[in-house]
Design a protein around this motif. Structure first.
Motif, short mmCIF file in Angstrom:
data_model
loop_
_atom_site.label_atom_id
_atom_site.label_comp_id
_atom_site.label_asym_id
_atom_site.label_seq_id
_atom_site.Cartn_x
_atom_site.Cartn_y
_atom_site.Cartn_z
N ARG A 7 0.70 -1.18 -0.16
CA ARG A 7 -0.04 0.12 0.16
C ARG A 7 0.92 1.56 -0.48
O ARG A 7 0.52 2.28 -0.25
CB ARG A 7 -1.20 0.13 1.33
N GLU A 8 2.10 0.90 0.68
CA GLU A 8 2.79 2.41 0.32
C GLU A 8 4.78 1.43 0.69
O GLU A 8 4.40 0.85 1.32
CB GLU A 8 2.17 2.99 1.49
N ILE A 9 5.04 3.02 0.36
CA ILE A 9 6.91 2.21 0.85
C ILE A 9 7.28 3.86 1.31
O ILE A 9 6.92 5.14 1.15
CB ILE A 9 8.01 3.14 -0.45
N ALA A 10 7.05 3.40 3.11
CA ALA A 10 7.86 3.95 4.23
C ALA A 10 8.60 3.87 4.59
O ALA A 10 9.52 3.43 3.84
CB ALA A 10 6.94 3.71 5.10
N THR A 11 9.15 5.13 5.54
CA THR A 11 10.83 4.97 5.37
C THR A 11 11.01 5.23 6.93
O THR A 11 9.93 5.70 7.98
CB THR A 11 10.87 7.12 5.58
N LYS A 25 2.51 7.98 5.94
CA LYS A 25 0.85 8.55 5.73
C LYS A 25 0.13 7.49 5.74
O LYS A 25 -1.39 8.61 6.27
CB LYS A 25 0.68 8.72 4.13
N HIS A 26 -0.07 6.65 5.98
CA HIS A 26 -1.21 5.70 6.48
C HIS A 26 -1.41 6.72 8.16
O HIS A 26 -0.39 6.22 8.43
CB HIS A 26 -0.75 4.96 6.82
N SER A 48 2.82 11.71 14.52
CA SER A 48 1.89 13.01 13.61
C SER A 48 2.73 12.68 12.33
O SER A 48 2.14 12.94 11.59
CB SER A 48 2.92 14.45 14.40
N ASP A 49 4.27 12.08 12.16
CA ASP A 49 4.18 11.71 11.10
C ASP A 49 4.21 9.98 10.95
O ASP A 49 4.57 9.47 9.60
CB ASP A 49 5.03 12.37 10.66
#
Length: 205
Positions: A7-11, A25-26, A48-49
């Motif tokens: 669903r997303e490539i996160a960091t 962003k999830h 928050s992020d």
């Protein structure tokens, strides 16, 4: 349960004291299950992020720290009203594989991935496998490795595009293959459940 569709490539912001902090962003909630590079983890704090997840001792004994660094695939657990795509993924990493060969083809790229031979039993030609959380199809299976072909779309939209010879990957084999093998291996045990027992349970519903 997951589907193996990223669903997303996160960091990863940090990984220390068994806590993995993800920038994403999830919008997660405390208690949510989220697969990170195919590993099912529980959200223990919302930031928050992004969010924090706890990494258990059992997970750390199998998954190397490098799989929780830099960019990572994430997939929130499947909801009851979600479409069922990909295949049934538990988020339980069986073993670590290693990319040993990469071959570009006309409309895809072949990857040969080596695993401990004891896991080959659960890797089935034309069956499903999860690599770093991605639902993929196995093309060929050998004594201690298997071949997958990645189409351009998947290559462009996942971290597979960064794989090199020597890259380590999280592998979850087919859940049904594991269940069947376990039942057959233990059916002679006095206290084990056999196919007759399973049939009786199904008939009772």
């Amino acid at each position: 349960m997951f589907t193996g569709l990223i669903r997303e490539i996160a960091t990863v912001k940090s990984y220390k004291n068994n806590v993995l902090t993800i920038q994403s962003k999830h919008k997660a909630k405390v208690g949510d299950s989220i697969a990170v590079n195919g590993v099912c983890l529980t959200v223990i704090k919302v930031n928050s992020d992004g969010f924090d997840l706890e990494v258990a001792d059992e997970t750390r004994s199998i998954v190397p720290a490098e799989k929780f660094q830099g960019k990572v695939h994430i997939e929130p657990a499947m909801q009851m009203n979600d479409r069922f795509e990909g295949h049934i993924v538990q988020g339980h990493v069986d073993c670590i594989g290693e990319v040993t060969q990469i071959t570009k083809r006309e409309n895809g790229t072949d990857f040969i991935i080596k695993v401990d031979p004891k896991y080959i039993t659960y890797i089935i030609p034309k069956g499903s496998i999860t690599i770093d959380g991605i639902s993929l199809t196995v093309n060929d299976v050998y004594d201690d490795c298997f071949r997958i072909t990645i189409i351009p779309h998947t290559l462009e939209n996942t971290l597979i595009r960064n794989y090199k010879v020597g890259t380590k990957v999280n592998i979850e084999t087919d859940v049904f293959a594991r269940y069947i093998d376990h039942i057959l291996a233990h059916r002679s045990s006095k206290n084990s459940m056999g196919w007759d027992d399973i049939d009786k349970i199904q008939m009772s519903y």
